[in-house]
Design an enzyme around this catalytic site. Sequence first.
Site, mmCIF file in Angstrom:
data_model
loop_
_atom_site.group_PDB
_atom_site.id
_atom_site.type_symbol
_atom_site.label_atom_id
_atom_site.label_comp_id
_atom_site.label_asym_id
_atom_site.label_seq_id
_atom_site.Cartn_x
_atom_site.Cartn_y
_atom_site.Cartn_z
ATOM 1 N N GLU A 140 -9.264 3.900 0.578
ATOM 2 C CA GLU A 140 -9.395 5.318 0.198
ATOM 3 C C GLU A 140 -8.321 6.133 0.923
ATOM 4 O O GLU A 140 -7.748 5.660 1.908
ATOM 5 C CB GLU A 140 -10.790 5.830 0.578
ATOM 6 N N HIS A 143 -9.382 6.140 4.466
ATOM 7 C CA HIS A 143 -9.941 4.894 5.022
ATOM 8 C C HIS A 143 -9.170 3.699 4.499
ATOM 9 O O HIS A 143 -9.461 3.195 3.410
ATOM 10 C CB HIS A 143 -11.434 4.778 4.680
ATOM 11 N N ALA A 250 -7.796 -13.690 -0.988
ATOM 12 C CA ALA A 250 -6.488 -13.120 -1.335
ATOM 13 C C ALA A 250 -5.480 -13.299 -0.193
ATOM 14 O O ALA A 250 -4.302 -13.603 -0.418
ATOM 15 C CB ALA A 250 -6.652 -11.641 -1.666
ATOM 16 N N ILE A 345 23.553 -12.143 5.800
ATOM 17 C CA ILE A 345 24.485 -13.227 5.470
ATOM 18 C C ILE A 345 25.263 -12.886 4.196
ATOM 19 O O ILE A 345 26.426 -13.264 4.052
ATOM 20 C CB ILE A 345 23.726 -14.578 5.336
ATOM 21 N N GLU A 371 -3.732 -5.879 2.343
ATOM 22 C CA GLU A 371 -4.642 -6.984 2.708
ATOM 23 C C GLU A 371 -4.809 -7.083 4.223
ATOM 24 O O GLU A 371 -4.969 -8.170 4.771
ATOM 25 C CB GLU A 371 -4.106 -8.321 2.178
ATOM 26 N N GLY A 372 -4.734 -5.947 4.911
ATOM 27 C CA GLY A 372 -4.810 -5.914 6.370
ATOM 28 C C GLY A 372 -3.414 -5.894 6.935
ATOM 29 O O GLY A 372 -2.603 -6.774 6.638
ATOM 30 N N ASP A 375 -0.753 -5.552 12.376
ATOM 31 C CA ASP A 375 -1.442 -5.279 13.644
ATOM 32 C C ASP A 375 -2.942 -5.526 13.546
ATOM 33 O O ASP A 375 -3.564 -6.008 14.505
ATOM 34 C CB ASP A 375 -1.180 -3.826 14.093
#
Length: 392
Positions: A140, A143, A250, A345, A371-372, A375
């Site tokens: 959200e 959140h 996931a 490179i 997905e997190g 950290d």
Amino acid sequence: MKADQFQAPDYYNLDELLSDEHKMVRDAAREWVKREVSPIIEEAAQKAEFPKQLIKGLAEIGAFGPYIPEEYGGAGLDQISYGLIMQEIERGDSGVRSTASVQSSLVMYPIFKYGTEEQKKKYLPKLASGEMMGCFGLTEPDHGSNPGGMTTNFKDKGDYYLLNGAKMWISNATFADIAIVWAKDEEGRIHGLIVERGMEGFTTPETHNKWSLRASATGELVFNNVKVPKENLMPEKSGLGAPLGCLDSARYGIAWGAIGAAMDCYDTALRYAKEREQFGKPIASFQLQQKKLAEMITEITKAQLLAWRLGVMRNEGTATSAQISMAKRNNVAMAINIAREARQILGGMGITGEYSIMRHSMNLESVITYEGTHDIHLLITGLDITGIPAFQ
Ligand code: TGC
Ligand code: FAD
């Protein structure tokens, strides 16, 4: 964009750890990416358009619900095959892999695990074939890392649930036919609801101006007094553990997917370094460039072994959430570092769309966050080894 000359690195003969079925599934996905994704992906990313024409092919290579049983339309494959498919798709583009990840692990998985038999029969076969597409609404505006604080909520109105709130940063939102929406009931308990496009009060505005995952559609989910039929609540699991359980699946796929992006960057840089001459020699003959390439193949090899071992544990049903976290964090960080080194490179050519590296590099900025975040996964490992949560 240049012709796709990709050759997959396999420094530790990982192929010897794979079954014939794994290799067959992997090779089919690899061929499809070469044929269908590589020729169009640069333009799609430049135009910030999701290439919808890929949906049918993604379904055909088993990318939608690889491990969902065949009776529900899935491919009935094991976890290593699932991982290999994600690896190959992300070799093409992280955004295309996102679409497959969301459809499989964040839409089909919760319906399969937490849904009723009627819900499974109604949705899973169509999701597996790509006839129906889905998205997953957990994050959200206020959140993100702390989804447990969500304010999206529903009230029991007797005949239906009345849903209000908003989700942000939702992959596939703009074209999804259904959304798996996580919302709190009147007691504050989190449940998963299946919200269908067309329900009154449900809108999906697009998120514009992204520099990352440009070939993936991202949007919001807005619920303004949406009447959700009661049979659309998934009854088998509630609480924050329900959406987090989907994330395990996931995140595991991403641990493999990131290897694909890294392999593509490494392979491109290796070929370029051998062909490009400066000071009368190929740049691959300079120690500094060899150091970069040698470190890349070392890190890719370690990541491959990590993912494979995790896949074995997933097949056995013994992999923990914290072990999945470690692989997601390590392998995405590995890929983002390799993308940055590989781009150097290629010198100036590295910033152009002639090569895939800059696109991978920018894509991975999302992958390291969604997905997190990097950290948060570090803190999950910290909690696992110390027993002390350091989130707040
Ligand atoms: P906490 O108190 O630790 O846990 C609450 C409940 O959840 C259980 N649990 C899990 N269950 C299954 N799998 C996991 N990985 C789990 N982790 C925790 C836990 O046992 C507990 O259960 P119960 O029965 O005791 O209530 O929760 P917390 O609020 O302290 O938060 C912990 C934290 C920070 C690790 C968690 O909130 C977290 O992982 N945050 C990151 C959020 C995140 O990853 N969001 C992703 C959104 S989806 C997305 O990004 C899709 S991108 C897709 C694409 O395009 O590819
Ligand atoms: P925040 O939570 O605000 O974090 C900001 C920074 O603070 C981060 O560096 C974070 O690591 C750090 N931080 C936060 N808490 C702590 C703490 N306790 N300790 C230390 N550091 C902390 N979500 C969905 O639900 N569905 C989707 O399909 C989806 N797709 C996405 C697609 C894209 C392209 C992107 C970018 C995101 C997507 N997300 C999706 C959302 C994604 O999961 C969140 O962006 C992510 O979880 C982080 O939340 P946030 O952006 O609110 O960052």
